[in-house]
Design an enzyme around this catalytic site. Structure first.
Site, PDB file in Angstrom:
ATOM      1  N   GLU A 157       0.899  -1.162   0.000  1.00  0.00           N
ATOM      2  CA  GLU A 157       0.000   0.000   0.000  1.00  0.00           C
ATOM      3  C   GLU A 157       0.934   1.206   0.000  1.00  0.00           C
ATOM      4  OE1 GLU A 157      -1.027   3.123   1.154  1.00  0.00           O
ATOM      5  OE2 GLU A 157      -1.770   2.406   3.080  1.00  0.00           O
TER       6      GLU A 157
ATOM      7  N   CYS B 177      -1.759   8.280   4.465  1.00  0.00           N
ATOM      8  CA  CYS B 177      -1.810   7.907   3.045  1.00  0.00           C
ATOM      9  C   CYS B 177      -3.129   8.336   2.428  1.00  0.00           C
ATOM     10  CB  CYS B 177      -1.585   6.414   2.877  1.00  0.00           C
ATOM     11  SG  CYS B 177      -2.560   5.429   3.999  1.00  0.00           S
TER      12      CYS B 177
END
Lengths: 496, 496
Positions: free
Chosen positions: A230, A267
């Site tokens: 990720e 993120c």
């Protein structure tokens, strides 16, 4: 203080992971779940010591760290519940039929663990996406031993958590090698782990360059292994005209908080805002800047992150046609993040790929479009994202069906009138998305579906009931949901 | 007659695939299913012409081809049923809770298609794993346009089937570009397709070298895409002592048929038999050879396959300590497959990796072990397989729990007292397995779960019910199974 492990030491440790796998995979779902809950309890038992260590290493606030510890414990417990509930096993039974020509065999399928999993945690989540974080919890739930490479930016925190895991493993009589904690400030240690024959999958949370490097190494192996990396994204937020008109104050409040929360070190931080120019947008910007002025900046996670942030932000704001709308004063020295908002006209954004790069930190770029057609064009040119967000009224949605159709293709989570920060730990969460947000858009890093990253189906053909795993036995002793002859059911076979 | 497409032509065609994607993905499950059933009907309507073309191109018997056509039609229809039933969507709903601190958002997740999929079919299944085969059916079910590269060994057959698909597409008012048929005898055409930005996934069935090459190309892209390559395996069959003693005649009958069926040209052909030496094994071998003598060899698929078979078989049988137990006469010239059984002592098998290579054709190697410990060692050294098979009595299983524990890790399908050939099209089927059997052991090429290779989850956060896809609306208008607040149900939300 924390010396890198040598390759010889790693070989010895991974041989133990491999041996542990052949035992751990055969433990019941209940035993796996009990182990996970014990880890949660041991982390809680670390108490103040853990929070203090993490505060020292990450500059995150005590409040935030206490919340993150709570989240980490919740993850372990809720994935333990999910492991035991067994829906993730995707148990399927197709009963045989000897009278058919050719005869139809009895087939029963379920997910089984892949093998030892290497986890690389994130610097911005020292608990929830690190040593005993989401990837570790998912791997244990799936039935895989875990090898964590301690994050160099919070190695003491990682060591404390590793100790808690080992304590839980001992209490639960887990096989030796169920959990391994590796020190490796040198990238070569991570490289050695990913290339190691005993390793069957990788979980990673971090930068694009780190994730891509590990993905490439894994793909180049003689026997490639899956890497779920990720790697973050810019999380574009589309502010549609009618919504801007109606709710500019609400939008400004929400966006200012989302951009600056924990110095934007998420993120899912909204790094891009796209809107059509005009009076409503000007209103919004004015209110956004007022809200940003009210934010008290804090230090970033560590010097390296702060340095990268300043560099990347500087690169972005010095591009042609980019104007800085707001920048906070540097009051905290070299670890200060400096909240920054910049603006660029849509047509220049479209031709400058540099502006699409993630700037990890409290930064957001406003793309001012000349009209809705340009906004659509920008959507079409976006790379894969963890999230895309629409701030829109019913009218906006009805007037922009093309935009909605495109934005869905660009993300793993599609948000309406809410901000992208805040990733709920829930089964319906998708934390992933098309490349480069992550390396495989078909899996998630958050929520119990993340267990499936580390498991694969095996079909048992023509087995006697007594030798089948409990999950697939006629009598359904674990009372799990299974799909029998294409119909979901909890009933025993023969009693469908 | 069939000229390779140029890169310019491919660019034009793939732009249409991309455009088609943005329309096709929004069609209902019912419309997708109707399209798939229409393809099945159009293939049926090709009648004798299709069988004749395939016979000419593949040397497969009329009987086999008629059976394979039936299977292909069944796949299209049963995956259409599965698409409509909607279990594959993995619809999950976690209801929001505004009263929680922080408030819990409404999250609803389902699988959505990846985008245009390129399919490379297999030479040995000109219908079922080629132009309108399993991969194509799964991609259409998922909501993806399909680009098929016509298999050079049955390009006329492929063209006929492509015509049937296009006819069905027209009848069902599918968008232009929903299906594309590309000619490319040159490997470069395939390479160009896999590297093309419009392509979002690849399905491949064939050799290790072909599958690995495509996997590497896809992994090296700027934005990597998933490649599901099913690359075959040696499908080891472990013949345990008690079973050999009790059932050698039954085993010989079954194995002789499985090894020679369609000249062994199956990815599930049993290329390896492992047993402990002794009287029972000698009995079995004697009866196996008798049965093989009764088999009438036929021509292999085409000259290239026959040449490869002879080369690989010769390489295998000329290894040191390998003895040929049986070889059929060559009566059919250069396309004759020559049924071959060889034998090697376990200790030499363990040290010679050449003997683990798949020999695609009517060949099987008997590994004669000195004892059960050596048999276990061989199991531990196996690479990933589509299938492993145990021929075993209850006693055998109880005496060899270590072997059972290891063999499960080596395969996608674990068979008991049955042969690996014959891959049932069913939800509980797993056709895949650890590398090098396939490139991602987490997915299957056969059965409706194969749809998930070409789909990814998207979470919708905080959406108004009216704008959600039907699959996720409160009222559950499609009446599909969904997991609401962690519980599987068909009920509407609010009526759980």
């Amino acid at each position: 203080m924390y010396t890198d492990h040598s390759t010889t030491e790693i070989d010895t440790l991974l041989a133990k992971s491999e041996a542990a796998f052949y035992q751990y995979k055969n433990l019941s779902l209940k035993e796996r779940a009990h182990f996970m809950r014990s880890i949660a309890a041991e982390i809680e038992a670390l108490g103040e010591e853990l929070i203090t260590a993490a505060q020292k290493e990450t500059h995150l606030s005590e409040k935030r760290l206490i919340a993150e510890r709570k989240r980490t414990i919740f993850q372990l417990n809720s994935y333990a519940d999910a492991a035991e509930q067994g829906n993730w096993l995707e148990a399927r039974i197709d009963l045989g039929d000897a009278d058919k020509t050719p005869s139809k065999p009895d087939l029963r399928k379920m997910l089984v663990p892949l093998g030892p999993v290497v986890v690389f945690g994130a610097s911005n989540f020292p608990f929830a996406y690190s040593t005993a974080g989401g990837d570790t919890a998912c791997a244990f739930a799936a039935g895989c031993p875990v090898i964590v490479k301690a994050h160099p930016a919070h190695v003491e925190t990682s060591t404390l958590v590793a100790r808690a895991i080992s304590k839980a493993a001992e209490q639960c009589n887990m096989p030796e090698g169920i959990f391994t904690h590796i020190y490796g400030a040198d990238f070569k240690v991570g490289e050695y782990l990913v290339k190691h024959e005993a390793v069957k999958a990788v979980g990673f949370t971090g930068s694009y360059s780190g994730g891509r490097a590990l993905f490439d190494l894994a793909a180049q192996r003689k026997a490639p292994i899956p890497v779920f990396a990720e790697m973050g994204s810019v999380n574009p937020v589309f502010l549609l005209p009618d919504k801007l008109q109606q709710d500019h104050q609400w939008l400004a409040d929400k966006m200012a908080a989302s951009i600056t929360q924990d110095m934007g070190q998420f993120c899912t931080n909204p790094g891009l805002m796209i809107a059509v120019k005009g009076g409503a947008l000007d209103q919004y910007v004015k209110q956004l800047l007022v809200k940003l002025h009210e934010v008290t900046p804090s230090k970033m996670l560590h010097k390296g992150i702060a340095r990268n942030y300043i560099n990347n932000m500087q690169t972005a704001i010095t591009q042609r046609h980019v104007d800085v709308l707001y920048q906070s004063d540097n009051k905290l020295g070299e670890e200060d993040g400096m909240v920054t908002i910049a603006k660029v006209p849509g047509k220049y954004f479209l031709t400058n790929v540099q502006l699409r790069q993630e700037v990890f930190g409290p930064y957001s770029l406003l793309v001012e479009c000349s009209d809705e057609a340009e906004m659509l064009k920008i959507a079409q040119h976006l790379e894969g994202q963890l999230t895309t967000t629409l701030m829109a009224t019913v009218n906006d949605i009805n007037n922009n069906s093309g935009l909605v159709n495109v934005l869905q293709e660009k993300c793993g989570r599609f948000i309406m009138n809410s901000v992208p920060t805040g990733v709920e730990v829930a089964l319906a969460m998708q934390h992933g998305g098309p490349f480069p947000a992550c390396t495989d858009s078909r899996f998630t890093a958050v929520g119990a579906d993340g267990i499936k990253r580390f498991a694969r189906p095996v079909s048992f053909q023509n087995w006697d009931n007594e030798f089948l795993p409990d999950e697939l036995k006629n009598e359904n002793p674990l009372n799990i949901w299974r799909t029998v002859n294409n119909q979901p059911t909890q009933a025993a076979v023969g009693k469908v």
